[in-house]
Design an enzyme around this catalytic site. Structure first.
Site, PDB file in Angstrom:
ATOM      1  CG  HIS A   1      -2.028  -1.021   1.093  1.00 18.79           C
ATOM      2  ND1 HIS A   1      -2.578  -1.678   2.167  1.00 18.79           N
ATOM      3  CD2 HIS A   1      -2.684  -1.489  -0.002  1.00 18.79           C
ATOM      4  CE1 HIS A   1      -3.526  -2.501   1.747  1.00 18.79           C
ATOM      5  NE2 HIS A   1      -3.602  -2.414   0.438  1.00 18.79           N
TER       6      HIS A   1
ATOM      7  CD  GLU B   1      -2.814  -9.133   7.220  1.00 17.08           C
ATOM      8  OE1 GLU B   1      -2.135  -8.119   7.017  1.00 17.08           O
ATOM      9  OE2 GLU B   1      -2.777  -9.778   8.298  1.00 17.08           O
TER      10      GLU B   1
ATOM     11  CB  THR C   1       0.241  -8.994  10.113  1.00 21.17           C
ATOM     12  OG1 THR C   1      -0.075  -8.317   8.894  1.00 21.17           O
ATOM     13  CG2 THR C   1       0.149 -10.485   9.924  1.00 21.17           C
TER      14      THR C   1
ATOM     15  CB  SER D   1      -0.301   2.132   4.430  1.00 19.64           C
ATOM     16  OG  SER D   1       0.552   1.496   5.330  1.00 19.64           O
TER      17      SER D   1
HETATM   18  O1  0CN Z   1       1.082  -0.701   3.879  1.00 20.96           O
HETATM   19  P1  0CN Z   1       1.150  -2.143   3.595  1.00 20.96           P
HETATM   20  O2  0CN Z   1       1.258  -2.551   2.167  1.00 20.96           O
HETATM   21  O3  0CN Z   1      -0.086  -2.941   4.164  1.00 20.96           O
HETATM   22  P2  0CN Z   1      -1.066  -2.709   5.397  1.00 20.96           P
HETATM   23  O4  0CN Z   1      -0.338  -2.050   6.483  1.00 20.96           O
HETATM   24  O5  0CN Z   1      -2.221  -1.918   4.883  1.00 20.96           O
HETATM   25  O6  0CN Z   1      -1.485  -4.110   5.759  1.00 20.96           O
HETATM   26  O7  0CN Z   1       2.407  -2.709   4.369  1.00 20.96           O
HETATM   27  C1  0CN Z   1       2.854  -4.020   4.200  1.00 20.96           C
HETATM   28  C2  0CN Z   1       2.123  -4.912   5.069  1.00 20.96           C
HETATM   29  C3  0CN Z   1       1.595  -6.062   4.824  1.00 20.96           C
HETATM   30  C4  0CN Z   1       1.015  -7.225   4.693  1.00 20.96           C
HETATM   31 FE1  SF4 Z   2       3.105  -6.928   6.515  1.00 24.12          FE
HETATM   32 FE2  SF4 Z   2       4.583  -7.310   8.710  1.00 24.12          FE
HETATM   33 FE3  SF4 Z   2       4.902  -8.888   6.585  1.00 24.12          FE
HETATM   34 FE4  SF4 Z   2       5.702  -6.364   6.548  1.00 24.12          FE
HETATM   35  S1  SF4 Z   2       6.525  -8.021   7.851  1.00 24.12           S
HETATM   36  S2  SF4 Z   2       4.586  -7.418   4.929  1.00 24.12           S
HETATM   37  S3  SF4 Z   2       4.140  -5.355   7.732  1.00 24.12           S
HETATM   38  S4  SF4 Z   2       3.083  -8.744   7.841  1.00 24.12           S
END
Ligand code: 0CN
Ligand code: SF4
Length: 323
Positions: free
Chosen positions: A41, A126, A167, A225
């Site tokens: 994101h 997710e 997560t 995000s």
């Molecule tokens: O910002 P991200 O793409 O995703 P979210 O924080 O919205 O879940 O960061 C990577 C995290 C994962 C999975």
């Molecule tokens: Fe998402 Fe955490 Fe994996 Fe990063 S380490 S992609 S924030 S679950």
């Protein structure tokens, strides 16, 4: 004005892996690379890939049979995998291994027909992917977002119940939700703490520390995000003015009236180049050289899938032989 840079900040191991998968796919395949949902994101990351010809889609039905599809770091449901197989797509799975771990738990409960409670945000990809691991009609997966949702929740069998979490949630909020959940369903089983990943945890801990020393916090991250939004929430909860910015372009000079210390952090999907640009901008309007805050050193690295690694090694060797 002084700038404090939080540590750790920015890319986590899951995001680095997802980006590496697509970068390699672009080198290996001469066909269009399709990605289901935004790989991560972050607008900057997405735009860079778009410029290289990558096409982002939401539904598998949008793409031709035999195409190359990358699943985003947030993971996909079993149904999406089945649809992709049916269309004979080449699947490159960039789901973060820590999301995959949650999928495996839900899948196990589903097989046994054990009802499962997922703590997460409705509509987040997710969460959709995790819910989509449960496909046993005899059981059920329930999504809860808050303590209020627990009050309204009734399950079929509270003697056999499991819970998992998204997560990228708030550590403190989730702890409270789990305590309430355990009070209502004493027999519930789940992870030792929760499924919030190391990167989310470390970035939240760092922002808490940062909030004690700065007058304003800038969180670099995109609006969708989840982990970046949780950093903003946390900053605000500590009473510190906190702003979410995609890049230096979003900064308003008026934010810095009577400000001595500016704290900067970046969500797990925000590249360091954006931090550098924000610092450069702030220095241009009078800030001093930035100071790096001491924090946890993250050493986690996730390997990219063998399928890509193998082809990449063959291509690299061919390049060497042609030199
Ligand atoms: O910002 P991200 O793409 O995703 P979210 O924080 O919205 O879940 O960061 C990577 C995290 C994962 C999975
Ligand atoms: Fe998402 Fe955490 Fe994996 Fe990063 S380490 S992609 S924030 S679950």
């Amino acid at each position: 004005m002084n700038i404090i840079l939080t540590n750790p900040r920015g890319f986590c191991a899951g995001v680095k892996r997802a980006i590496l998968i697509v970068k390699n796919a672009l080198k290996i395949y001469k066909k269009t690379i399709y990605i289901k949902h935004e790989l991560v994101h972050n607008q900057h990351v997405i735009n860079e890939f778009r410029q290289q010809g990558v096409v982002f889609i939401e539904e598998i039905s949008e793409i031709p049979d035999y195409s190359i599809i990358v699943f985003s770091a947030h993971g996909v449901s079993k149904k999406v995998v089945q649809e992709s197989i049916k269309k004979k797509l080449i699947i490159l799975n960039a789901t973060c291994p820590l999301v995959e771990k949650v999928h495996i738990e839900v899948s196990k409960s589903s097989k046994k027909g054990i009802e499962t409670i997922l703590i997460g945000h409705k509509g987040h990809p997710e969460v959709e992917g995790t819910i989509g691991q449960y496909n046993n009609k005899k059981g059920k997966i329930y999504l809860i977002e808050s303590i209020e949702d627990i009050n309204n929740l009734s399950v079929k069998n509270d003697q056999k119940l499991n819970f998992v979490t998204q997560t990228t949630l708030s550590i403190t909020n989730t702890k409270n939700i789990i305590t309430t959940l355990k009070n209502k369903f004493p027999k519930i089983s789940g992870p030792n703490k929760e499924d919030i990943c190391y990167a989310t945890t470390n970035r939240q801990m760092a922002v808490r520390k940062l909030s004690k020393i700065v007058d304003i916090i800038l969180v670099i991250g995109s609006k969708n995000s989840s982990n970046s939004n949780r950093l903003v929430e946390l900053g605000k909860e500590t009473g510190t003015v906190t702003k979410l910015i995609d890049s230096f372009v979003d900064i308003k000079k008026k934010w810095f009236k009577n400000i001595n210390y500016i704290g900067i952090t970046a969500g797990a999907s925000a590249p360091e180049i954006l931090v550098t640009e924000v610092v450069q901008y702030l220095q241009k309007i009078g800030a001093n050289k930035p100071i790096e805050m001491i924090g946890i050193r993250e050493k986690k690295v996730f390997k990219i899938p063998k399928k890509i690694l193998k082809i990449k090694t063959i291509l690299d060797n061919m390049d060497k032989n042609n030199e």
